[in-house]
Design a protein around this motif. Sequence first.
Motif, PDB file in Angstrom:
ATOM      1  N   SER A   1       6.109  19.886   1.354  1.00 20.89           N
ATOM      2  CA  SER A   1       5.028  20.686   0.772  1.00 20.89           C
ATOM      3  C   SER A   1       3.813  19.824   0.448  1.00 20.89           C
ATOM      4  N   MET A   2       4.045  18.609  -0.036  1.00 18.09           N
ATOM      5  CA  MET A   2       2.939  17.696  -0.325  1.00 18.09           C
ATOM      6  C   MET A   2       2.148  17.374   0.938  1.00 18.09           C
ATOM      7  N   ILE A   3       2.841  17.164   2.033  1.00 19.50           N
ATOM      8  CA  ILE A   3       2.184  16.856   3.301  1.00 19.50           C
ATOM      9  C   ILE A   3       1.355  18.050   3.776  1.00 19.50           C
ATOM     10  N   SER A   4       1.932  19.232   3.667  1.00 19.18           N
ATOM     11  CA  SER A   4       1.189  20.433   4.075  1.00 19.18           C
ATOM     12  C   SER A   4      -0.073  20.606   3.240  1.00 19.18           C
ATOM     13  N   ALA A   5       0.045  20.382   1.936  1.00 17.29           N
ATOM     14  CA  ALA A   5      -1.121  20.534   1.057  1.00 17.29           C
ATOM     15  C   ALA A   5      -2.191  19.501   1.375  1.00 17.29           C
ATOM     16  N   ALA A   6      -1.780  18.265   1.682  1.00 17.82           N
ATOM     17  CA  ALA A   6      -2.748  17.217   2.011  1.00 17.82           C
ATOM     18  C   ALA A   6      -3.484  17.538   3.304  1.00 17.82           C
ATOM     19  N   ASN A   7      -2.781  18.079   4.271  1.00 16.36           N
ATOM     20  CA  ASN A   7      -3.428  18.460   5.538  1.00 16.36           C
ATOM     21  C   ASN A   7      -4.380  19.639   5.343  1.00 16.36           C
ATOM     22  N   ALA A   8      -4.006  20.562   4.456  1.00 17.42           N
ATOM     23  CA  ALA A   8      -4.880  21.704   4.186  1.00 17.42           C
ATOM     24  C   ALA A   8      -6.160  21.267   3.487  1.00 17.42           C
TER      25      ALA A   8
ATOM     26  N   ASP B   1      -7.577  18.250   3.784  1.00 22.20           N
ATOM     27  CA  ASP B   1      -8.373  17.364   4.645  1.00 22.20           C
ATOM     28  C   ASP B   1      -7.862  17.503   6.075  1.00 22.20           C
ATOM     29  N   SER B   2      -8.586  18.206   6.895  1.00 19.30           N
ATOM     30  CA  SER B   2      -8.137  18.476   8.264  1.00 19.30           C
ATOM     31  C   SER B   2      -8.111  17.230   9.127  1.00 19.30           C
ATOM     32  N   THR B   3      -8.795  16.157   8.715  1.00 20.08           N
ATOM     33  CA  THR B   3      -8.792  14.915   9.497  1.00 20.08           C
ATOM     34  C   THR B   3      -7.587  14.038   9.188  1.00 20.08           C
ATOM     35  N   ALA B   4      -6.868  14.350   8.120  1.00 18.58           N
ATOM     36  CA  ALA B   4      -5.744  13.498   7.720  1.00 18.58           C
ATOM     37  C   ALA B   4      -4.635  13.519   8.764  1.00 18.58           C
ATOM     38  N   GLN B   5      -4.235  14.694   9.189  1.00 18.84           N
ATOM     39  CA  GLN B   5      -3.230  14.889  10.226  1.00 18.84           C
ATOM     40  C   GLN B   5      -1.935  14.119   9.942  1.00 18.84           C
ATOM     41  N   HIS B   6      -1.464  14.255   8.701  1.00 25.44           N
ATOM     42  CA  HIS B   6      -0.139  13.728   8.366  1.00 25.44           C
ATOM     43  C   HIS B   6       0.908  14.529   9.140  1.00 25.44           C
ATOM     44  N   VAL B   7       2.056  13.926   9.375  1.00 25.72           N
ATOM     45  CA  VAL B   7       3.056  14.547  10.241  1.00 25.72           C
ATOM     46  C   VAL B   7       4.394  14.671   9.513  1.00 25.72           C
ATOM     47  N   HIS B   8       4.916  15.888   9.466  1.00 22.10           N
ATOM     48  CA  HIS B   8       6.321  16.086   9.113  1.00 22.10           C
ATOM     49  C   HIS B   8       7.065  16.197  10.427  1.00 22.10           C
ATOM     50  N   ASP B   9       7.798  15.166  10.769  1.00 17.34           N
ATOM     51  CA  ASP B   9       8.433  15.069  12.080  1.00 17.34           C
ATOM     52  C   ASP B   9       9.917  15.410  11.970  1.00 17.34           C
ATOM     53  N   ASP B  10      10.285  16.578  12.447  1.00 17.38           N
ATOM     54  CA  ASP B  10      11.691  16.969  12.473  1.00 17.38           C
ATOM     55  C   ASP B  10      12.152  17.233  13.898  1.00 17.38           C
TER      56      ASP B  10
END
Length: 409
Positions: A270-277, A279-288
Amino acid sequence: MQAINDAKKAYRLLRRAFATRAARERVRRRLATREAFPPGVFRVAVYFADTDVNMYQIRQWYGPLQQLSRRFPVVVLSRSPLGAEALLRDDALPTVFAPRIGDLEDFLAEQQIRIVLYVNQNTRNFRMFRYGRRWHVFINHGESDKVYMASNQYKAYDHAFIAGEAARDRLADALWDYDVDRRTSMIGRPQADHLTGEPPYPRDDRTVVLYAPTWEGDRASMSYGSVRSHGETLVRQLLDSGRHRVIYRPHPRTGVMDDAYRAANDRIVSMISAANAADSTAQHVHDDGPDIGWQLTASDVAIVDVSAMIYDRLATGKPLLVTRPVSDEAQIDRSGYLSDCEWLTAEAAHYVVAEVERVRADEAAVARLARWSTRYFGDTSPGAATARFEAAVQRLSDAWEQYDARGSA
């Protein structure tokens, strides 16, 4: 509280039973439309008795096994409906669904299987050991200094393919009356020759950090997982920096034994999703995803637990931090790389940004990685490990022919 836990366990077991039954019917319908394999086609089998939750263990072998199939046709023998369904969906290797012993015996009677490979120590592997006149070979699904890697269970197999000198010395030290030189072959890590995939983001000036924690473990001695102790803190610090990109790749079994681990994992996602929302340039990845490859080579720094991921990363020669388990009961082999690694404690997770920058700038640490890589994997040049893997299979096949000739005489 115990009654609630028992009820939750019973619910999970019931849900799993229904899922298994449904998967069995889907697999049977799918196989009913497929032509049977001709007799005498296969020479090598991979015995996989697991469900879909452990598919990561065999998926990393797809590349080497597909290449091996050009010389020795390979088939996967699947015993679990959920595992068979996942294998058929992947469609990476020919797969036989043999849920009953009779199914297994019928298949073995039709095929001249010389070598049976095992990617884990599942107790259900014992059911296959009853069939002689073939080599039973443990190939594992990674290299590490876990106590699992020197288990006395190695003796159950005729032979084992191991990574390198570190593995050889580990077994020689731990196992009594085990002829490590005769019963093992050092092959390096052929999976590293088949890393695939491209990063799902463009390269920019962000420092990319791979955080790949293991699961919570099923016993105190293997409680290496850091999701609860380190994970939320270090991910939050990296997300808040604005200078880092996080690739979060949790172990597929995270939360299987402990609901608190599952909840911590969910909060990180959820933290990763919020960070991407935000800042669209962040592009953090939840890799499953099912494949491991680009994650190891694209990241500037990796943060991993005591697990095989340490050694997958070690083969790249790029910086890494290892989370120190918070449990005193977690067994750590301090005679190998873990005696010389860069530890990240739970307290230091609050300062992970500084730790990431430190290991990137430390040339001495990079040099140490190169030395340890050679000890664990030998020659890591492209194709070298795959060649050793295929040569080891060839030697066992040649020995099979010699034994078979004696038995037929």
